[in-house]
Each structure stands twice: as structure tokens, then as C-alpha cells.
Design a protein around this motif. Structure first.
Motif, PDB file in Angstrom:
ATOM      1  N   ASN A 107      60.161   4.250  -1.129  1.00 34.29           N
ATOM      2  CA  ASN A 107      59.242   4.926  -1.894  1.00 34.29           C
ATOM      3  C   ASN A 107      58.710   4.103  -3.054  1.00 34.29           C
ATOM      4  N   ILE A 108      57.433   3.889  -3.400  1.00 33.22           N
ATOM      5  CA  ILE A 108      57.039   3.315  -4.518  1.00 33.22           C
ATOM      6  C   ILE A 108      56.313   3.924  -5.609  1.00 33.22           C
ATOM      7  N   ASP A 109      56.645   3.817  -6.687  1.00 38.81           N
ATOM      8  CA  ASP A 109      56.052   4.518  -7.792  1.00 38.81           C
ATOM      9  C   ASP A 109      56.051   3.611  -9.284  1.00 38.81           C
ATOM     10  N   ILE A 110      55.094   3.077  -9.748  1.00 42.51           N
ATOM     11  CA  ILE A 110      55.225   2.126 -10.420  1.00 42.51           C
ATOM     12  C   ILE A 110      54.085   2.198 -11.711  1.00 42.51           C
ATOM     13  N   GLY A 111      54.294   2.195 -12.965  1.00 38.77           N
ATOM     14  CA  GLY A 111      53.268   2.373 -13.905  1.00 38.77           C
ATOM     15  C   GLY A 111      52.803   0.846 -14.409  1.00 38.77           C
ATOM     16  N   ILE A 112      51.553   0.808 -14.375  1.00 33.70           N
ATOM     17  CA  ILE A 112      50.888  -0.567 -14.753  1.00 33.70           C
ATOM     18  C   ILE A 112      50.086  -0.547 -15.673  1.00 33.70           C
ATOM     19  N   LYS A 113      50.096  -1.271 -16.729  1.00 36.98           N
ATOM     20  CA  LYS A 113      49.265  -1.252 -17.814  1.00 36.98           C
ATOM     21  C   LYS A 113      48.148  -2.541 -17.753  1.00 36.98           C
ATOM     22  N   GLY A 114      46.812  -2.087 -18.476  1.00 37.88           N
ATOM     23  CA  GLY A 114      46.084  -3.424 -18.103  1.00 37.88           C
ATOM     24  C   GLY A 114      45.271  -3.203 -16.714  1.00 37.88           C
ATOM     25  N   ASN A 115      44.242  -4.053 -17.001  1.00 36.82           N
ATOM     26  CA  ASN A 115      43.295  -4.377 -15.950  1.00 36.82           C
ATOM     27  C   ASN A 115      43.933  -5.277 -14.559  1.00 36.82           C
ATOM     28  N   TYR A 116      43.738  -4.899 -13.673  1.00 33.57           N
ATOM     29  CA  TYR A 116      44.063  -5.915 -12.502  1.00 33.57           C
ATOM     30  C   TYR A 116      43.233  -5.944 -11.304  1.00 33.57           C
ATOM     31  N   PHE A 117      43.507  -6.810 -10.195  1.00 31.96           N
ATOM     32  CA  PHE A 117      43.026  -6.811  -8.939  1.00 31.96           C
ATOM     33  C   PHE A 117      44.171  -6.743  -7.839  1.00 31.96           C
ATOM     34  N   ASP A 118      43.721  -6.344  -6.883  1.00 37.28           N
ATOM     35  CA  ASP A 118      44.564  -6.202  -5.529  1.00 37.28           C
ATOM     36  C   ASP A 118      44.833  -7.671  -5.024  1.00 37.28           C
ATOM     37  N   SER A 119      46.153  -8.287  -4.843  1.00 40.38           N
ATOM     38  CA  SER A 119      46.311  -9.574  -4.416  1.00 40.38           C
ATOM     39  C   SER A 119      45.837  -9.802  -2.895  1.00 40.38           C
ATOM     40  N   ALA A 120      45.536  -8.855  -2.230  1.00 42.28           N
ATOM     41  CA  ALA A 120      45.141  -9.009  -0.945  1.00 42.28           C
ATOM     42  C   ALA A 120      43.668  -9.427  -0.813  1.00 42.28           C
ATOM     43  N   MET A 121      42.895  -9.114  -2.064  1.00 50.18           N
ATOM     44  CA  MET A 121      41.568  -9.632  -2.132  1.00 50.18           C
ATOM     45  C   MET A 121      41.431 -11.237  -2.924  1.00 50.18           C
ATOM     46  N   SER A 122      42.566 -11.755  -3.080  1.00 53.15           N
ATOM     47  CA  SER A 122      42.761 -13.106  -3.763  1.00 53.15           C
ATOM     48  C   SER A 122      41.579 -14.144  -3.459  1.00 53.15           C
ATOM     49  N   HIS A 123      41.682 -14.294  -2.314  1.00 48.77           N
ATOM     50  CA  HIS A 123      40.522 -15.370  -1.759  1.00 48.77           C
ATOM     51  C   HIS A 123      39.118 -15.089  -2.032  1.00 48.77           C
ATOM     52  N   HIS A 124      38.646 -13.657  -1.952  1.00 46.58           N
ATOM     53  CA  HIS A 124      37.292 -13.300  -2.238  1.00 46.58           C
ATOM     54  C   HIS A 124      37.276 -13.272  -3.654  1.00 46.58           C
ATOM     55  N   LEU A 125      38.201 -13.145  -4.441  1.00 46.92           N
ATOM     56  CA  LEU A 125      37.842 -12.925  -6.061  1.00 46.92           C
ATOM     57  C   LEU A 125      37.756 -14.439  -6.612  1.00 46.92           C
ATOM     58  N   VAL A 126      38.565 -15.466  -5.884  1.00 43.21           N
ATOM     59  CA  VAL A 126      38.146 -16.759  -6.220  1.00 43.21           C
ATOM     60  C   VAL A 126      36.735 -17.372  -5.975  1.00 43.21           C
ATOM     61  N   ARG A 127      36.106 -16.787  -4.878  1.00 44.77           N
ATOM     62  CA  ARG A 127      34.663 -17.372  -4.540  1.00 44.77           C
ATOM     63  C   ARG A 127      33.741 -16.290  -5.193  1.00 44.77           C
ATOM     64  N   TRP A 128      33.926 -15.108  -5.638  1.00 41.55           N
ATOM     65  CA  TRP A 128      33.273 -14.324  -6.251  1.00 41.55           C
ATOM     66  C   TRP A 128      33.262 -14.418  -7.831  1.00 41.55           C
ATOM     67  N   SER A 129      34.163 -15.188  -8.166  1.00 41.59           N
ATOM     68  CA  SER A 129      34.515 -15.582  -9.811  1.00 41.59           C
ATOM     69  C   SER A 129      33.141 -16.216 -10.484  1.00 41.59           C
ATOM     70  N   ASP A 130      33.219 -15.997 -11.669  1.00 45.29           N
ATOM     71  CA  ASP A 130      32.069 -16.736 -12.568  1.00 45.29           C
ATOM     72  C   ASP A 130      32.446 -18.217 -12.557  1.00 45.29           C
ATOM     73  N   ILE A 131      32.150 -18.756 -11.471  1.00 43.27           N
ATOM     74  CA  ILE A 131      32.656 -20.399 -11.507  1.00 43.27           C
ATOM     75  C   ILE A 131      31.668 -21.255 -12.080  1.00 43.27           C
ATOM     76  N   GLU A 132      32.357 -22.050 -12.983  1.00 47.44           N
ATOM     77  CA  GLU A 132      31.547 -23.155 -13.731  1.00 47.44           C
ATOM     78  C   GLU A 132      32.295 -24.308 -14.051  1.00 47.44           C
ATOM     79  N   GLU A 133      31.748 -25.562 -13.878  1.00 48.91           N
ATOM     80  CA  GLU A 133      32.284 -26.610 -13.890  1.00 48.91           C
ATOM     81  C   GLU A 133      33.305 -26.717 -15.253  1.00 48.91           C
ATOM     82  N   ARG A 134      34.584 -27.317 -14.801  1.00 54.65           N
ATOM     83  CA  ARG A 134      35.563 -27.402 -15.944  1.00 54.65           C
ATOM     84  C   ARG A 134      36.250 -26.107 -16.545  1.00 54.65           C
ATOM     85  N   LYS A 135      35.576 -25.141 -16.207  1.00 56.47           N
ATOM     86  CA  LYS A 135      35.999 -23.946 -16.861  1.00 56.47           C
ATOM     87  C   LYS A 135      37.468 -23.280 -16.053  1.00 56.47           C
TER      88      LYS A 135
END
Length: 218
Positions: A107-135
Motif C-alpha cells: 500500500n502507498i500513502d505519501i504526503g507531498i508538499k508543493g506543486n508537481y507533475f506526474d512523471s508518466a507525462m514527462s515527454h509531453h511536459l517537455v514539448r508543452w513547456s514554454d520553450i525559449e532559446e537558451r532558457k
């Protein structure tokens, strides 16, 4: 992140395949493919990634459901020949890990603080990010591994450049983005080639020490 209209505008229904090749002395060798879906339905977005490897009948599938506004994670499901994992997100991350070898349940029961995303979306989060040159961009993600205490990891995007990429006899204006992840202690380098006008993943190059592979959109 992912709050303004421009970034949300990249998120839409989609289905595509990435062919996976290992880099060998005699040239690329196809080792499998990944089928990917994005489904926008009402207030949620679902991503599904299924890995097929040559010579292996079982598949590996990750599902992630998040709120469309801000991509706050709601549900993570991972199904593989070794284990099944299901986690629901709220004030706490709760779920079950089932080990198919030992037939054991945890069983899993974990308290987490702060904002975060699911790692299963990682590739999509890369392409949907606010990409800017050298940022430089850091994306906090939840990743469950039973043998590790740290559940929040960072995905870092850096050395972001404009480039061109040839796919099916067409030259496309693209972003080239380097990325490392806390899942591998930032030891594995992934380089994304992403269409500038479409934000589609065109290619991913993966270097894990001397082992190298790449995935290319079909």
C-alpha cells in the motif's frame, strides 16, 4: 508553468508512433516502438504510452490523467510484466504496488508538499513547456520507486536551440532540447527534437554511458 493560453494550446488529441533503434557499429538496429496517445476529455487530459520490444510478447503501458488546467496529476497507472502500479493524487498520493513475481502487495500513502507533475507525462511536459532559446527549465515530478525515499524528482531542460530536422523528405523548423532526470540521477542524457510550429516530438536521442539509442516519429 502551463498556465497561459499559448502553452495550453499545444495540448490536443493525438496518436502517433515512435520507432526505437539502438545505435550499433554497423548502423541503427530497430528494437521496438512506442505507441502514444493524448486524449482531451472535458476538464482532463490523458496520456497513454505503450512500449513494444522485438522478441517480447508482453508490453509496458503507462497511463496518466491530469487536470487540463495546470496539468495537476489525478491518476497514474503503470502496467508491466514485473509489476502493476496505481496511484491516485489528492492531498496525499495513495495507491497499490503489486509485484507479479512475489505476488506481494504494498500500500502507498505519501504526503507531498508543493506543486508537481506526474512523471508518466514527462515527454509531453517537455514539448508543452514554454520553450525559449537558451532558457533553462526545471520541472518537478512525482516518480514512485519502492526502494527510494525521494518521490519528487527534477527534470531539467537546457541548451535549448533552434534547428532544422529532415523527416520524410521534409525539412522542419525545430527545437533541440537537452534533458536529464532525477530518475537516473541525471546520468542519462535525452536530446529532444521538437517541431517548432507543431510541438510534436520528431526524434529523441538517448545516451546512457556507452549505450545509445534513438526514437523517431513515423
Amino acid at each position: 508553468m502551463f498556465q497561459n493560453a499559448a502553452e495550453k494550446g499545444w495540448i490536443a488529441d493525438e496518436a502517433y508512433r515512435l520507432k526505437w533503434f539502438s545505435v550499433e557499429k554497423d548502423g541503427p538496429e530497430e528494437i521496438g516502438h512506442i505507441d502514444i496517445q493524448v486524449i482531451v476529455e472535458g476538464p482532463t487530459v490523458t496520456t497513454i504510452s505503450t512500449i513494444f520490444l522485438k522478441g517480447i510478447h508482453e508490453t509496458w503501458t503507462d497511463y496518466s490523467i491530469a487536470e487540463f488546467e495546470g496539468l495537476k496529476p489525478l491518476l497514474h497507472t503503470s502496467l508491466s510484466p514485473q509489476r502493476d502500479l496505481k496511484i491516485r493524487f489528492g492531498k496525499r498520493a495513495k495507491g497499490v504496488l503489486f509485484d507479479k513475481g512475489s505476488q506481494g502487495r504494498k500500500n502507498i500513502d505519501i504526503g507531498i508538499k508543493g506543486n508537481y507533475f506526474d512523471s508518466a507525462m514527462s515527454h509531453h511536459l517537455v514539448r508543452w513547456s514554454d520553450i525559449e532559446e537558451r532558457k533553462i527549465i526545471t520541472i518537478p515530478m512525482f516518480n514512485y520507486q519502492a526502494n527510494k525515499k525521494a518521490k519528487l524528482i527534477a527534470v531539467k531542460l537546457f541548451d535549448i536551440k533552434k534547428t532544422e530536422y529532415s523527416l520524410k523528405d521534409e525539412t522542419l523548423d525545430s527545437w533541440h532540447v537537452k534533458s536529464t532526470s532525477g530518475i537516473t540521477n541525471h546520468q542519462v542524457l535525452t536530446e529532444y527534437t521538437i517541431g517548432r510550429s507543431s510541438r510534436k516530438i520528431l526524434r529523441m536521442d538517448i545516451a546512457n554511458g556507452a549505450r545509445k539509442s534513438f526514437m523517431e516519429r513515423t
